[in-house]
Design an enzyme around this catalytic site. Structure first.
Site, PDB file in Angstrom:
ATOM      1  N   CYS A 405      57.341  76.014  90.110  1.00 56.23           N
ATOM      2  CA  CYS A 405      57.262  74.567  89.900  1.00 56.23           C
ATOM      3  C   CYS A 405      56.140  74.170  88.952  1.00 56.23           C
ATOM      4  O   CYS A 405      56.257  73.190  88.224  1.00 56.23           O
ATOM      5  CB  CYS A 405      57.109  73.850  91.232  1.00 56.23           C
ATOM      6  N   HIS A 669      53.084  71.767  95.662  1.00 55.23           N
ATOM      7  CA  HIS A 669      54.326  71.648  94.889  1.00 55.23           C
ATOM      8  C   HIS A 669      54.122  70.645  93.761  1.00 55.23           C
ATOM      9  O   HIS A 669      53.699  69.505  94.001  1.00 55.23           O
ATOM     10  CB  HIS A 669      55.473  71.195  95.783  1.00 55.23           C
TER      11      HIS A 669
END
Length: 754
Positions: A405, A669
């Site tokens: 990510c 994230h």
């Protein structure tokens, strides 16, 4: 022990004081903690346990975790803070250790093997010495059988405690299982059993009895060592590989239906198309595991064609070696050798035959992707008018896979709707690095801008190339920081000219990103990015040597988890005129063009704290009529004529940068926000792992969505925004205002020259 003491372990290393390490055991008065919490003070004064002095230190409560006195004592028995932090995370082992009392049968760990013993003593080796309040808790073990005569000399010897043979901390003992054979029978130097490849064996580890398979038998410093591939657990996950002396293992009784480590082979013809670097999947027990083929060939003593895989997870049994010979390189517990016929192509990136909507989308996306010819010519960024058609929707953007990510969000931010760093794609580079540049342009940027979608294996290809260049052995498996990835590509791979040139003390420093630092005396509560940049430059004594074409700003944080501000107000424009070392200065009083500099004023109580000393002609006269400043000697500034409009002596042109993307992080994230047009509500939000199809054998579904609600909050006044409760903010706006990690700005003028 007084009940007024509360014990803690430092779980994150503080920036101040720097000499305190994560894993430190410390304490403070419970009444002190309660008083601080009552006053909403987030820092408490703690005293390190075991220190030779009783000095205390101010530490943020968020960096500490409370532990019981018993747990503090168990951890203090370990040698260093890093070990204490590691074993603190082993909550199961700590919980078991708290229950141990004299009379417990245990297995004592040593050299990869175990010995049978009985606990005779639990306590301190010696009483705590002032000023320490507690000491480490050790376990005194009485060894059973002949081992105490043969191996006890390799332990710390303490016979004075209750007839104990050894004294060890809790991490050196394990439960003893009744079916474990007696260890006193064989000689510790002459194994009585012969072990071969494939033999099933038993050992005790991590508080439980485990079984494994012998991979090889080797000699290490005169000792016979068995490399044991461990069994899969109830979830089908392999525990790993151990190296154990032969005298400390024994052959298992094979059950009627043994747990096989063989892999379920798919159709044999598939193996003909599998080559090195193919992303594949295999079956371990009832679980599907994914990886990359790193080697194909014959292994010694095995007739089948074999494949060496680097797996996505720590469920393998080696680091690319087999019988002491290395066939490929990968992190430990990520490697495994299997029959090539047992591998099949990774189904997560195939058009699967499923009627579900997301599955159908993936199939359509694959078909569109295969129909589209590979674009070799550069594709321009997605325009505001094209955003809905090309980018918005599910299975849009960059598909996330295996901790990617940080790279997905960074690449989407830089290239989807902006050309600020397109020079990276076309700059002449070394032949050895040309493949990375080609992958970046032809496999990632062009598909993103033309189709609005980049498959996960394209990003994996880039990660493999970076790993192959030796920058990190874990580029294909672990999460990195976006700035680390961008710096490697811009500086080490493409040798791009530094984006940022800073002037400090007459010397120019160069970098690709700027980390905003603030001292502890700042008074900012809901800062704008402009305020953070100005304050950071001012307190650090920095100037811009020139206007950057692209400015990458990292927000002030203590690691990824701890933010300095609950919210940050994005500045859609950054005015950097006053930050230029050779640019025009503004009068500190009226804001007009400064024509005079007074170094004496920088030592004045009124202006000196902020380091301000520049004035226009009118204000310098008024300031220096004060009797206390009558002795000052102002000097004229050199006025840069190119900043004056139409020859005016007071109207300035301003150098401004415009915001085009923001990277945000929450619970490790990364996602990104893109400002794709001139309107205040022209925002889109990208998440490379917004949804998922399937479990471990599934795939991530990336998504790009419009988020005009961001503009609603940008139109608010600072007071209105400060009163907004983050969890009540609409849509995804909360993530932009509360989780910002990196802001990306560009200069419309300078981008033409870079």
């Amino acid at each position: 022990m007084s009940s007024d003491l509360t014990f803690y372990i430092l779980i994150i290393k503080p920036e101040i004081p720097r000499h305190l390490d994560a894993g430190l055991i410390c304490y403070c008065r419970t009444s002190h903690v309660k008083s601080r919490l009552h006053s909403q003070n987030t820092k408490i004064r703690v005293i390190p346990c075991g220190a030779s002095t009783s000095l205390d230190y101010n530490v943020e409560l968020t960096l500490l975790e409370e532990v019981s006195e018993k747990v503090a004592g168990l951890l203090l028995a370990l040698e260093c803070d890093s070990d204490r932090l590691k074993w603190f995370d082993e909550r199961k082992a700590l919980a078991w250790a708290e229950t141990i009392s004299p009379g417990h049968e245990v297995a004592v760990e040593h050299g990869g093997g175990t010995m049978h013993g009985v606990v005779r003593f639990v306590g301190h080796l010696s009483p705590p010495k002032y000023p320490a309040v507690i000491a480490g808790i050790h376990f005194g073990i009485k060894l059973q059988g002949d081992w105490k005569h043969k191996l006890v000399e390799s332990f710390q010897m303490v016979f004075s405690k209750k007839e104990c043979d050894v004294m060890v901390p809790f991490n050196k003992i394990r439960p003893w299982f009744p079916d474990t054979p007696p260890l006193s029978a064989p000689s510790p130097t002459t194994p009585t059993e012969k072990f071969e490849f494939g033999d099933r064996v038993t050992y005790v580890d991590n508080l439980e009895q485990h079984h494994g398979m012998v991979v090889s038998v080797e000699e290490h410093h005169g000792t016979q060592i068995a490399r044991i591939a461990t069994d899969v657990d109830e979830n089908g996950i392999m525990v790993g590989e151990l190296k154990v002396p032969l005298q400390f293992i024994w052959k298992s009784v094979v059950p009627a239906e043994p747990e096989k480590m063989d892999l379920d082979p798919p159709a044999a013809e598939l193996s003909n198309s599998l080559t090195v670097n193919t992303m594949v999947q295999i079956s371990l027990k009832d679980r599907r595991v994914h990886g990359i083929i790193r080697w194909v060939g014959k292994l010694e003593g095995v007739s089948d064609e074999m494949a060496g895989l680097e797996l996505d997870e720590d469920v393998g049994v080696c680091d690319g070696t087999f019988k002491s010979r290395r066939y490929f390189v990968c992190p430990d517990k990520r490697g495994i050798f299997v029959k090539l016929s047992s591998c099949s192509v990774d189904s997560r990136f195939q058009a699967l035959e499923d009627s579900a909507h997301s599955e159908s989308m993936l199939k359509d996306k694959e078909q569109d992707f295969n129909k589209e010819p590979r674009r070799l010519d550069p594709v321009p960024p997605v325009s505001t008018e094209q955003v809905d058609h090309i980018l918005v929707g599910q299975m849009k953007g960059i598909q996330g896979h295996c901790n990617s990510c940080y790279m997905d969000a960074a690449l989407f931010s830089l290239f989807s709707c902006s050309s600020a760093l397109d020079s990276m794609l076309f700059k002449r580079t070394e032949a050895k690095d040309a493949a990375i540049q080609e992958t970046l342009l032809h496999d990632i940027v062009n598909p993103l801008r033309s189709n609005g979608f980049v498959k996960a294996d394209h990003i994996m290809k880039l990660r493999e190339q970076l790993q192959k260049h030796g920058y990190s052995r874990t580029f294909t498996t672990e999460e990195k920081d976006p700035e680390e990835f961008l710096t490697i590509v811009m500086q080490d791979i493409l040798a791009l000219e530094p984006l940022l040139k800073l002037s400090a003390g007459g010397k120019v420093q160069e970098s690709y990103c700027y980390q905003i630092f603030l001292d502890q005396n700042h008074s900012l509560v809901l800062p704008t990015v402009q305020q953070l940049l100005d304050f950071s430059f001012q307190t650090s004594g920095l100037w811009l040597a020139e206007v950057p074409s692209c400015l990458i700003l990292q927000m002030p944080r203590f690691g990824k988890k701890f933010k300095m501000f609950e919210k940050i107000f994005p500045s859609l424009e950054l005015d950097v005129t006053d930050l230029l070392s050779d640019g025009p200065m503004r009068c500190v009083v009226c804001g007009g063009l400064a024509k005079v500099e007074c170094r004496d004023c920088s030592r004045d109580l009124v202006f000196g704290r902020a380091g301000l000393r520049n004035f226009c002609e009118i204000c310098t006269h008024q300031v220096h009529t004060h009797p206390k400043r009558s002795s000052h000697r102002p000097t004229n500034l050199d006025l840069p004529q190119n900043y004056l409009i139409h020859g005016s002596s007071s109207i300035l042109t301003r150098d401004r940068l415009e915001l085009f993307a923001v990277l945000c992080i929450e619970t490790s994230h990364y996602v990104s926000f893109i400002k794709h047009g001139p309107g205040i509500r022209d925002w889109i939000f990208f998440d490379s792992m917004a949804d998922r199809k399937g479990e471990s054998d599934g795939y991530n579904i990336p998504e790009v969505q419009r988020c005009p609600e961001v503009g609603v909050y940008l139109e608010m006044s600072p007071d209105e925004l400060a009163n907004e409760v983050p969890r009540d903010m609409k849509g995804v706006a909360k993530r932009l205002f509360c989780d910002a990690y990196m802001y990306l700005y560009r200069s419309a003028n300078m981008c033409l020259y870079r």
